[in-house]
Design an enzyme around this catalytic site. Sequence first.
Site, PDB file in Angstrom:
ATOM      1  N   VAL A 202      56.350 -16.450  41.092  1.00 26.32           N
ATOM      2  CA  VAL A 202      57.247 -17.199  41.984  1.00 26.32           C
ATOM      3  C   VAL A 202      56.848 -18.662  41.896  1.00 26.32           C
ATOM      4  CG1 VAL A 202      58.039 -17.477  44.364  1.00 26.32           C
ATOM      5  CG2 VAL A 202      57.184 -15.250  43.613  1.00 26.32           C
ATOM      6  N   HIS A 203      57.766 -19.529  41.511  1.00 25.41           N
ATOM      7  CA  HIS A 203      57.391 -20.944  41.512  1.00 25.41           C
ATOM      8  C   HIS A 203      58.555 -21.903  41.771  1.00 25.41           C
ATOM      9  CE1 HIS A 203      59.125 -20.928  37.521  1.00 25.41           C
ATOM     10  NE2 HIS A 203      59.160 -22.234  37.584  1.00 25.41           N
ATOM     11  N   ARG A 204      59.801 -21.395  41.781  1.00 26.42           N
ATOM     12  CA  ARG A 204      60.954 -22.286  41.942  1.00 26.42           C
ATOM     13  C   ARG A 204      60.922 -22.994  43.292  1.00 26.42           C
ATOM     14  NH1 ARG A 204      64.221 -23.201  37.482  1.00 26.42           N
ATOM     15  NH2 ARG A 204      64.152 -21.309  36.275  1.00 26.42           N
ATOM     16  N   ARG A 235      51.950 -24.833  42.966  1.00 25.09           N
ATOM     17  CA  ARG A 235      52.975 -25.126  43.974  1.00 25.09           C
ATOM     18  C   ARG A 235      53.088 -23.961  44.974  1.00 25.09           C
ATOM     19  NH1 ARG A 235      58.208 -27.438  44.423  1.00 25.09           N
ATOM     20  NH2 ARG A 235      58.527 -28.195  42.330  1.00 25.09           N
ATOM     21  N   ASP A 275      61.144 -15.415  39.618  1.00 21.31           N
ATOM     22  CA  ASP A 275      62.232 -16.389  39.747  1.00 21.31           C
ATOM     23  C   ASP A 275      62.238 -17.338  38.545  1.00 21.31           C
ATOM     24  OD1 ASP A 275      60.061 -18.031  40.289  1.00 21.31           O
ATOM     25  OD2 ASP A 275      60.692 -18.539  42.323  1.00 21.31           O
TER      26      ASP A 275
END
Length: 356
Positions: A202-204, A235, A275
């Site tokens: 998950v990074h968006r 992030r 994502d």
Amino acid sequence: MRPTVLTVVGTRPQFVKAAALSRALRGRFTEVLVHTGQHYDRELSAAFFEDLDLAPPDVTLDVGSAGHGPQTARMRAGLVAAIRDAGPAAVIVHGDTNSTLAGALAAAIAGAKLAHVEAGLRSGNLAMPEEVNRIAADHLADLDLAPTAAAMENLAAEGLRERAVLTGDVMLDACLTARGRARPGALGRHGLEPGRYAFATVHRAENTDRPSRLEGIAAGLARVGLPVLLPLHPRTRLALARHGIALPRNVVATAPLGYAETLALLDAAALVLTDSGGLQKEAWFLGTPCVTLREETEWPETLEGGWNRLAGTDPERIEAAAAAARSPTGERDLGRYGGGRAAERIVAALAERVGP
Ligand code: UD1
């Protein structure tokens, strides 16, 4: 004398794409590699250069992290100077990151020809910086190198058919090359057994910057019925701490992983939840079912036959998609992504347009 091309990279997926293309490119062109410095942590940058045998950058701009506006402005200034110094026959940008946008603008400002690799993708969601970046790059480019037939159609719909060439996807080239050099120890290192775990990323910004979405994903991961390995982008690590969100007990977080290790873990996983655009494709290339933690995808081919399912960030939808995803039915035809020959087709298209 061989013509010079200047390639702009800055983030993890661009190191993968540039490495796949560089091997073919350097047979016909002299390549000047410019690293904007968008990714700078060792795990996200230097480790990829080593893993991928990518030549060290000729120019490094060290711009670091900032918002969409200031970061692209800083990169653009450095890139205009680098392009003027090198005087390339063409500038090559990859994908849809802030480094892509800055490279495209800099080429236009410096009066250089521009080639965009991975052109023509659309999510239809202009709230994503990536959508803005890819539309701008496609429209500024002299040569739009499209990975899929669907991307070609998107380019044609925007009046860009004349400058578009269907090449296939360099990420498939990279994946096929790296698969032959698989890392046998990867599963053991994380205490995992083949087919008995899920791999998640998950990074968006759209997910990490909204606590409700991040909470939904964490609750969804708790329901997949498998141990989940979650390499954490910095992030995401920061966002979890900032919003006080705890990961469920079946989720094991690790530091970001290298390219070959990621592919080995993807290959042996029962399921991928992500994502990331790149991971959706890599799961499909390797035949691992995927649940996408977004409402749309730029890679519609992966949805056919149930290999990829859009679940957004609602825990119940994630649970249902994960259950259904375990038994995809359709065939996968790697020819739809160029069959591993994208780099040679891109080099041929470049040679035709800009010599030799
Ligand atoms: C960027 C791309 C995204 C791509 C991803 C691949 C944009 C708009 N986004 O997202 O499309 O899928 O790369 O990984 O270009 N940070 C570090 N160390 C680093 C780099 C970043 O700690 O080396 C942290 C910083 O807090 C930074 C944040 O991560 O503010 C976001 O980095 P940024 O490069 O803006 O975007 P990504 O999320 O990495």
